[in-house]
Each structure stands twice: as C-alpha cells, then as structure tokens.
Design a protein around this motif. Structure first.
Motif, PDB file in Angstrom:
ATOM      1  N   ALA A  44       0.834  -1.205   0.000  1.00  0.00           N
ATOM      2  CA  ALA A  44       0.000   0.000   0.000  1.00  0.00           C
ATOM      3  C   ALA A  44       0.867   1.252   0.000  1.00  0.00           C
ATOM      4  O   ALA A  44       0.543   2.249  -0.670  1.00  0.00           O
ATOM      5  N   TYR A  45       1.976   1.198   0.727  1.00  0.00           N
ATOM      6  CA  TYR A  45       2.911   2.328   0.746  1.00  0.00           C
ATOM      7  C   TYR A  45       3.477   2.580  -0.645  1.00  0.00           C
ATOM      8  O   TYR A  45       3.565   3.728  -1.108  1.00  0.00           O
ATOM      9  N   HIS A  46       3.846   1.493  -1.346  1.00  0.00           N
ATOM     10  CA  HIS A  46       4.372   1.652  -2.704  1.00  0.00           C
ATOM     11  C   HIS A  46       3.369   2.336  -3.613  1.00  0.00           C
ATOM     12  O   HIS A  46       3.728   3.197  -4.425  1.00  0.00           O
ATOM     13  N   ARG A  47       2.098   1.952  -3.490  1.00  0.00           N
ATOM     14  CA  ARG A  47       1.072   2.567  -4.328  1.00  0.00           C
ATOM     15  C   ARG A  47       0.849   4.026  -3.940  1.00  0.00           C
ATOM     16  O   ARG A  47       0.606   4.873  -4.813  1.00  0.00           O
ATOM     17  N   MET A  48       0.930   4.336  -2.657  1.00  0.00           N
ATOM     18  CA  MET A  48       0.814   5.732  -2.242  1.00  0.00           C
ATOM     19  C   MET A  48       1.925   6.565  -2.850  1.00  0.00           C
ATOM     20  O   MET A  48       1.698   7.664  -3.364  1.00  0.00           O
ATOM     21  N   ARG A  49       3.153   6.051  -2.817  1.00  0.00           N
ATOM     22  CA  ARG A  49       4.271   6.776  -3.422  1.00  0.00           C
ATOM     23  C   ARG A  49       4.082   6.899  -4.933  1.00  0.00           C
ATOM     24  O   ARG A  49       4.413   7.935  -5.526  1.00  0.00           O
ATOM     25  N   TYR A  50       3.551   5.848  -5.561  1.00  0.00           N
ATOM     26  CA  TYR A  50       3.292   5.909  -7.003  1.00  0.00           C
ATOM     27  C   TYR A  50       2.313   7.033  -7.322  1.00  0.00           C
ATOM     28  O   TYR A  50       2.564   7.846  -8.219  1.00  0.00           O
ATOM     29  N   TYR A  51       1.206   7.087  -6.594  1.00  0.00           N
ATOM     30  CA  TYR A  51       0.208   8.115  -6.870  1.00  0.00           C
ATOM     31  C   TYR A  51       0.717   9.503  -6.485  1.00  0.00           C
ATOM     32  O   TYR A  51       0.342  10.498  -7.115  1.00  0.00           O
ATOM     33  N   SER A  52       1.566   9.585  -5.486  1.00  0.00           N
ATOM     34  CA  SER A  52       2.164  10.866  -5.134  1.00  0.00           C
ATOM     35  C   SER A  52       2.979  11.404  -6.303  1.00  0.00           C
ATOM     36  O   SER A  52       2.847  12.577  -6.695  1.00  0.00           O
ATOM     37  N   ASP A  53       3.808  10.548  -6.897  1.00  0.00           N
ATOM     38  CA  ASP A  53       4.608  10.957  -8.057  1.00  0.00           C
ATOM     39  C   ASP A  53       3.714  11.241  -9.262  1.00  0.00           C
ATOM     40  O   ASP A  53       3.919  12.217  -9.993  1.00  0.00           O
ATOM     41  N   PHE A  54       2.719  10.373  -9.489  1.00  0.00           N
ATOM     42  CA  PHE A  54       1.829  10.517 -10.639  1.00  0.00           C
ATOM     43  C   PHE A  54       1.046  11.830 -10.574  1.00  0.00           C
ATOM     44  O   PHE A  54       0.982  12.588 -11.550  1.00  0.00           O
ATOM     45  N   LEU A  55       0.462  12.118  -9.429  1.00  0.00           N
ATOM     46  CA  LEU A  55      -0.334  13.329  -9.277  1.00  0.00           C
ATOM     47  C   LEU A  55       0.545  14.577  -9.305  1.00  0.00           C
ATOM     48  O   LEU A  55       0.130  15.627  -9.798  1.00  0.00           O
ATOM     49  N   SER A  56       1.764  14.466  -8.776  1.00  0.00           N
ATOM     50  CA  SER A  56       2.695  15.587  -8.845  1.00  0.00           C
ATOM     51  C   SER A  56       3.062  15.897 -10.292  1.00  0.00           C
ATOM     52  O   SER A  56       3.126  17.062 -10.691  1.00  0.00           O
ATOM     53  N   ALA A  57       3.294  14.847 -11.076  1.00  0.00           N
ATOM     54  CA  ALA A  57       3.619  15.044 -12.492  1.00  0.00           C
ATOM     55  C   ALA A  57       2.454  15.679 -13.222  1.00  0.00           C
ATOM     56  O   ALA A  57       2.650  16.559 -14.078  1.00  0.00           O
ATOM     57  N   GLU A  58       1.238  15.256 -12.903  1.00  0.00           N
ATOM     58  CA  GLU A  58       0.049  15.862 -13.518  1.00  0.00           C
ATOM     59  C   GLU A  58      -0.036  17.352 -13.216  1.00  0.00           C
ATOM     60  O   GLU A  58      -0.502  18.144 -14.051  1.00  0.00           O
ATOM     61  N   ALA A  59       0.423  17.724 -12.016  1.00  0.00           N
ATOM     62  CA  ALA A  59       0.363  19.124 -11.604  1.00  0.00           C
ATOM     63  C   ALA A  59       1.551  19.926 -12.121  1.00  0.00           C
ATOM     64  O   ALA A  59       1.656  21.120 -11.854  1.00  0.00           O
ATOM     65  N   GLY A  60       2.460  19.268 -12.851  1.00  0.00           N
ATOM     66  CA  GLY A  60       3.631  19.955 -13.390  1.00  0.00           C
ATOM     67  C   GLY A  60       4.775  20.069 -12.418  1.00  0.00           C
ATOM     68  O   GLY A  60       5.680  20.882 -12.594  1.00  0.00           O
ATOM     69  N   GLY A  61       4.768  19.248 -11.389  1.00  0.00           N
ATOM     70  CA  GLY A  61       5.805  19.290 -10.359  1.00  0.00           C
ATOM     71  C   GLY A  61       5.154  19.238  -8.996  1.00  0.00           C
ATOM     72  O   GLY A  61       3.973  19.580  -8.849  1.00  0.00           O
ATOM     73  N   THR A  62       5.894  18.820  -7.983  1.00  0.00           N
ATOM     74  CA  THR A  62       5.318  18.690  -6.655  1.00  0.00           C
ATOM     75  C   THR A  62       4.801  20.029  -6.157  1.00  0.00           C
ATOM     76  O   THR A  62       5.566  20.983  -6.013  1.00  0.00           O
ATOM     77  N   PRO A  63       3.467  20.146  -5.896  1.00  0.00           N
ATOM     78  CA  PRO A  63       2.946  21.406  -5.350  1.00  0.00           C
ATOM     79  C   PRO A  63       3.573  21.691  -3.992  1.00  0.00           C
ATOM     80  O   PRO A  63       3.903  20.777  -3.241  1.00  0.00           O
ATOM     81  N   THR A  64       3.725  22.959  -3.669  1.00  0.00           N
ATOM     82  CA  THR A  64       4.383  23.315  -2.416  1.00  0.00           C
ATOM     83  C   THR A  64       3.468  23.997  -1.414  1.00  0.00           C
ATOM     84  O   THR A  64       3.858  24.201  -0.269  1.00  0.00           O
ATOM     85  N   HIS A  65       2.244  24.370  -1.817  1.00  0.00           N
ATOM     86  CA  HIS A  65       1.354  25.032  -0.865  1.00  0.00           C
ATOM     87  C   HIS A  65      -0.059  25.088  -1.446  1.00  0.00           C
ATOM     88  O   HIS A  65      -0.279  24.779  -2.615  1.00  0.00           O
ATOM     89  N   GLY A  66      -1.001  25.453  -0.599  1.00  0.00           N
ATOM     90  CA  GLY A  66      -2.346  25.743  -1.055  1.00  0.00           C
ATOM     91  C   GLY A  66      -3.200  24.528  -1.361  1.00  0.00           C
ATOM     92  O   GLY A  66      -2.859  23.388  -1.041  1.00  0.00           O
ATOM     93  N   GLN A  67      -4.339  24.794  -2.007  1.00  0.00           N
ATOM     94  CA  GLN A  67      -5.321  23.764  -2.284  1.00  0.00           C
ATOM     95  C   GLN A  67      -4.775  22.681  -3.196  1.00  0.00           C
ATOM     96  O   GLN A  67      -5.133  21.502  -3.056  1.00  0.00           O
ATOM     97  N   GLU A  68      -3.926  23.034  -4.135  1.00  0.00           N
ATOM     98  CA  GLU A  68      -3.360  22.043  -5.048  1.00  0.00           C
ATOM     99  C   GLU A  68      -2.554  20.992  -4.285  1.00  0.00           C
ATOM    100  O   GLU A  68      -2.651  19.790  -4.558  1.00  0.00           O
ATOM    101  N   LEU A  69      -1.784  21.437  -3.309  1.00  0.00           N
ATOM    102  CA  LEU A  69      -1.001  20.512  -2.496  1.00  0.00           C
ATOM    103  C   LEU A  69      -1.916  19.620  -1.664  1.00  0.00           C
ATOM    104  O   LEU A  69      -1.725  18.393  -1.615  1.00  0.00           O
ATOM    105  N   GLU A  70      -2.909  20.205  -1.014  1.00  0.00           N
ATOM    106  CA  GLU A  70      -3.813  19.417  -0.183  1.00  0.00           C
ATOM    107  C   GLU A  70      -4.596  18.411  -1.011  1.00  0.00           C
ATOM    108  O   GLU A  70      -4.818  17.273  -0.576  1.00  0.00           O
ATOM    109  N   SER A  71      -5.018  18.810  -2.196  1.00  0.00           N
ATOM    110  CA  SER A  71      -5.752  17.904  -3.077  1.00  0.00           C
ATOM    111  C   SER A  71      -4.891  16.722  -3.482  1.00  0.00           C
ATOM    112  O   SER A  71      -5.343  15.559  -3.467  1.00  0.00           O
ATOM    113  N   MET A  72      -3.637  16.970  -3.854  1.00  0.00           N
ATOM    114  CA  MET A  72      -2.733  15.892  -4.238  1.00  0.00           C
ATOM    115  C   MET A  72      -2.527  14.932  -3.075  1.00  0.00           C
ATOM    116  O   MET A  72      -2.553  13.712  -3.245  1.00  0.00           O
TER     117      MET A  72
END
Length: 243
Positions: A44-72
């Motif tokens: 489950a941890y591996h999948r969480m890390r996968y989706y963390s990277d996947f969603l960050s890439a969708e956002a154009g890079g790891t969000p650093t603040h605000g609603q975009e970060l919380e949503s990811m």
C-alpha cells in the motif's frame, strides 16, 4: 561505478533514503483507520508513493502550498488505499494525511546513514541533500533526523525553494553548476526510480538506486545506475571501492 574522490559531490534524497518512510505511513493508518497487523502496509505504501509521483507530475511538479497541495495529498490516499479495500471519503483521507504528516517528524535515520555522511565528509567529499516538497516541511524532517548538524544549509536543495522538481534534469544541472562540478563528478543516492534514478541519470550524474524495498524499475530502457539495498552496501560502493 567510477571511484568517488575528494573532487566529487555526493547528494542524498531524504524520504525513504535517509529514513524509513514506511514507519509514519503505517502508524498513520493504524491510528486513523485501525488497520491490523495483517494489512499489506508495504504494498500500500508503494502505491501511495506511485500516486504521489503521478499526481505531482500531472500538476507539473510537486505542489508546495495551497489547495493544489492538499488535493494531491488526499487523492493519493484515496486512490492507493482503495486498491486494498479501504474506500475513503475526501474527509477521511485528509484525516489520514494529517496523521501521516504529524508522524513524519518522529523519525530516526537508517542505521549507518549519519556515519556514512560523516565518513564521506572526512575524506573531503562534498555531501548534500536534494529533496522534493515544501521547504519548511522538508526542513522539519531534516532537523528531526539531525542532518542539519552535518550538512550546511547551502548544500540542502528543496524543490519548493529552488523552483525545480525532481526528476527535472535542470535541478541537477543547476546544483552541479553551483558547485562548479561536471556531471561525472556528481553522485546521487535515492529510492525513487522516477524521481531519483531517471532524473539524476538524465543529467549525466552517477546514480545509486537505494532499492532497499526490492522493487522493480518503472520504465524501459533502464538508465545507467548502481543498485544498493542497505547502508552497508552504500558504504562499500562509496568508500571501500573508492580507495
């Protein structure tokens, strides 16, 4: 792998490289969802890390603040835990995320990590950190681990402060340029295939994939890298084989 000499710079990732990132994940699930000892925490941890990277890439890079970060952050828990029979609302995922964040500051470095950093520095090798995430959040982890007592702030590169996110090769190129090092003089150690291996290798750095969980590469063809599964292996690669 080419020998590491005092002309080289060695950089470490933070999450799941300097410390076991699975520990706060497991603790958060037990605390908020009452998962028992038979829950498959590591998959489950591996999948969480996968989706963390996947969603960050969708956002154009790891969000650093605000609603975009919380949503990811909440979406990664909804999607990953859903694959293991835990259907979460956004509110439940946010509760898990809060517990997960709180647990991330009660951490200890992997055995041998601080000793290896000190040994490399004693040999005249530049040692630093490259990590994705919001600056203050990552700094709290770095301080919790005691890494700030060994590595000066000018050698800590956090994506949210720099404005470039792994696996963007420009981040690695920027750091090599700041140190006046060629790519061949730089070595990066990290656990993430996508962010660490692909990113650093794409910039021409030497790369050690800290694959202590024994996962498979996420892409083909595989970039040039050296595998290691423990700090004993890292020490052998960086020190013993470099003598």
């Amino acid at each position: 792998m080419k020998p590491i000499t005092p002309n080289h710079a060695v950089f470490f990732d933070v999450d799941d490289t300097l410390y076991d990132h699975l520990q706060p994940f497991r603790a958060a699930l037990v605390e908020t969802l009452s998962t028992g000892p038979d829950f498959p925490y590591e998959p489950a941890y591996h999948r969480m890390r996968y989706y963390s990277d996947f969603l960050s890439a969708e956002a154009g890079g790891t969000p650093t603040h605000g609603q975009e970060l919380e949503s990811m952050r909440t979406k990664r828990f909804v999607r990953s835990l859903g694959e293991f029979g835990l259907t979460l609302t956004t509110e439940q995922a946010a509760t898990v995320q809060t517990a997960y964040l709180n647990r991330q500051f009660d951490i200890q470095p992997f055995p041998g990590a601080m000793e290896l950093i000190g040994e490399l520095q004693a040999r005249g090798i530049v040692v630093g950190v490259i990590t994705n995430g919001p600056p203050e959040h990552q700094w709290r982890k770095i301080r919790a681990l005691g890494v700030d007592k060994l590595i000066p702030a000018e050698l800590v590169f956090i994506s949210g402060a720099v404005g470039l996110t792994k696996p963007d090769v420009r981040l690695f190129e920027l750091i090599a340029g700041k140190l006046d090092k060629s790519p061949e003089q730089c070595c990066y150690i990290g656990d993430s295939w996508r962010n660490d291996v692909v990113g650093a290798a794409g910039a021409g750095w030497q790369v050690i994939w800290f694959n202590h969980r024994g996962v498979q590469p996420e892409s083909e063809p595989q970039p040039l890298h050296t595998p290691a599964a423990s700090y004993d292996e890292l020490a052998r690669l960086l020190i013993v084989e470099s003598l």
